[in-house]
Design an enzyme around this catalytic site. Structure first.
Site, PDB file in Angstrom:
ATOM      1  CE  LYS A 130      -3.663   2.220   2.756  1.00  0.00           C
ATOM      2  NZ  LYS A 130      -4.519   2.100   3.963  1.00  0.00           N
ATOM      3  CB  SER A 205      -7.128   4.429   2.491  1.00  0.00           C
ATOM      4  OG  SER A 205      -6.530   3.722   3.573  1.00  0.00           O
ATOM      5  CB  SER A 229      -8.243   1.596   5.424  1.00  0.00           C
ATOM      6  OG  SER A 229      -8.832   2.875   5.456  1.00  0.00           O
TER       7      SER A 229
END
Length: 520
Positions: A130, A205, A229
């Protein structure tokens, strides 16, 4: 954190303006998301359909080379990323060089396969990261234009631990702006799509991670979760993900950094397509804190106490859970009872209808020393002055703001009181050390691009679990009426992560786990 009357008036004025403008914005921007008729190419290389655990075993046994595996994933990323926009920066040349070194190491190894497995359990296996984590030499921007030239000089601790275990990073993936929205969209890298329907969002996210994993462009990945997330992208993309008990896996060297008491609610954890990879990844990522968990304890599912919570009780902020998600959770209950001989008790907590208010209030609390958290306006304005919400909103309407509509919308949030302590006590009494409960991850399957702007608080189904500090594993449960992933989060008491991971293995076996996009 009390607000003055003037501040409350300003907040409500801001929200009124947002509400009036979001419809117009959504109508215009939805046209740009139209990708009707496009689907991902089929998965042709069988190496892409093998778990990380099994890939590592094949590489150690010289049944396949690390170079072959890494190249297979590079080829797949190059094939699907033009459609998904999930990987924002690759390191393909470096990863192939590292794969060559892995194969050489295995060729020269004299201590045997078991020693190699113990020392380097993920040797030669590709990994995606990520974009909010520091990965040395890669962009470290979290979608913020003011950070577009920032490059990580170190590895975040969980990334370093996975690399030390032999995993080979392929690149970094897209996020929402500052990781504070459930659509992975920013003005630095653009918008990421869902591999099951390119007109749909992959969540956020960690949406880039969810998208590339589900699209078979990665086998294991790493995400972070302070309001859902990890779990929301895993739900929307039909893969597995685990939000660890806070404090087990290091959250250092992420951006944005936590402040106030947010460290108590943020978790780092594994994301993957195959449930058997969750526990090995968590053992590595926990590093020196591995002793906090009981990951080597054998779990007998028949001896657990199971509960199901079908919805939040009717919050004014969230939409009702759809019929197909209520039905799939009922099917899980029936299978648990039939297969394991257990009784799954349906329970309800009135406090859950205040989930959003609780999350919002606790995210704004000062730390133990009285230091307040950094505001979203300060983070967006960094390294300069905080941004002014109304000014950014006006600039956005004429196309001059550097920020997304979702990020600007976050600037207007105010804090609410909570019934968190009562809920916390009730949950701990319910779960103990042998209880787990099923709870929806979101009220609906993956929505179309920008639609969350009209339903911004539905993340409360996951956010409340962060504030309670409980571990949760997101599990896919097949595809629904529109060909989109269904799923449920499985939650246990603090530090009882091993329970939800075991349930994930059962649910994968029972409901089939990840499904290849376009192959249903």
């Amino acid at each position: 954190m009390a607000l003055s009357r003037l501040e409350r008036v300003q907040a409500w004025l801001f929200k009124a303006l947002m509400g009036a403008l979001l419809l117009l914005f959504g109508l215009f921007s939805s046209r740009n998301a139209a990708l009707s008729g496009k689907t991902l190419p089929p998965v042709r290389n069988p190496l892409l359909l093998v778990s990380a655990t099994q890939l590592a075993k094949k590489i150690r046994r010289k049944e396949v080379s690390s170079v072959e595996v890494v190249q297979a994933y590079i080829d797949r990323i190059q094939e699907v990323n033009p459609l998904l926009n999930a990987v924002i920066k690759d390191r393909f040349d470096a990863s192939l060089q590292e794969a060559v070194l892995v194969d050489k190491l295995i060729e020269e190894e004299t201590d045997g396969e078991e020693v190699l497995e113990d020392r380097l359990p993920l040797l030669g296996v590709p990994l995606s990261v990520k974009g909010s984590y520091a990965l040395q030499g890669m962009p470290f921007t979290t979608g913020l234009i003011s950070r577009q030239r920032v490059v990580a000089t170190v590895d975040a601790p969980p990334v370093a631990l996975l690399k030390r275990a032999g995993a080979i990073p392929l690149g970094v993936t897209n996020t929402s702006e500052l990781c504070m929205w459930l659509e992975s969209h920013n003005h630095l890298y653009g918008i990421t799509k869902n591999p099951y329907d390119l007109e749909r969002i992959p969540g956020g996210s960690s949406g880039g991670e969810g998208s590339i994993l589900a699209g078979a462009g990665s086998v294991i990945g790493i995400g972070s979760d302070i309001g859902g997330s990890i779990r929301i992208p895993c739900f929307f993309n039909g893969i597995f993900g685990h939000k660890t008990t806070p404090g087990v896996v290091s959250t250092e060297n992420q951006f944005p950094p936590t402040s106030g008491r947010q460290q108590e609610y943020l978790s780092s954890g594994p994301m993957c397509r195959y449930a058997e990879d969750l526990k090995p990844m968590l053992k590595i990522m926990a590093g020196p804190n591995i002793h906090m968990l009981s990951l080597n304890t054998e779990v007998d599912l028949k001896k657990l106490r199971f509960f199901t919570i079908p919805h939040d009780g009717g919050s004014a902020f969230t939409y009702p859970v759809t019929k197909e998600l209520l039905e799939i959770q009922r099917k899980v209950v029936k299978r648990l009872e039939a297969d394991l001989g257990v009784k799954v008790q349906e329970v309800h907590f009135p406090e859950l209808r205040y989930s959003f208010q609780i999350w919002d209030a606790y995210m704004g609390l000062s730390d133990r020393e009285g230091n307040p958290p950094k505001t979203f306006a300060e983070l967006m304005g960094g390294p300069g002055r905080p941004v002014w919400p109304l000014w950014e909103l006006l600039k956005r309407m004429v196309g001059k703001s550097a920020h997304t509509m979702a990020a600007i919308g976050k600037l207007g949030n105010i804090y609410y009181g909570s019934q968190k302590e009562k809920l916390q006590k009730e949950m701990e009494e319910l779960l103990g050390t042998d209880g787990v409960f099923l709870y929806p991850s979101h009220p609906r399957v993956a929505p179309k691009h920008h639609h969350p702007l009209f339903r911004p608080f539905d993340f409360a189904y996951t956010g409340i679990i962060n504030i309670l500090g409980l571990p949760a594993t997101q599990c896919p449960l097949g595809l629904g009426e529109e060909g989109l992933p269904l799923g449920v989060q499985v939650v246990a008491g603090k530090l009882q992560d091993h329970l939800t991971l075991e349930v994930a293995l059962y649910l994968e076996k029972t409901f089939g786990g990840w499904r290849i996009p376009g192959a249903q």
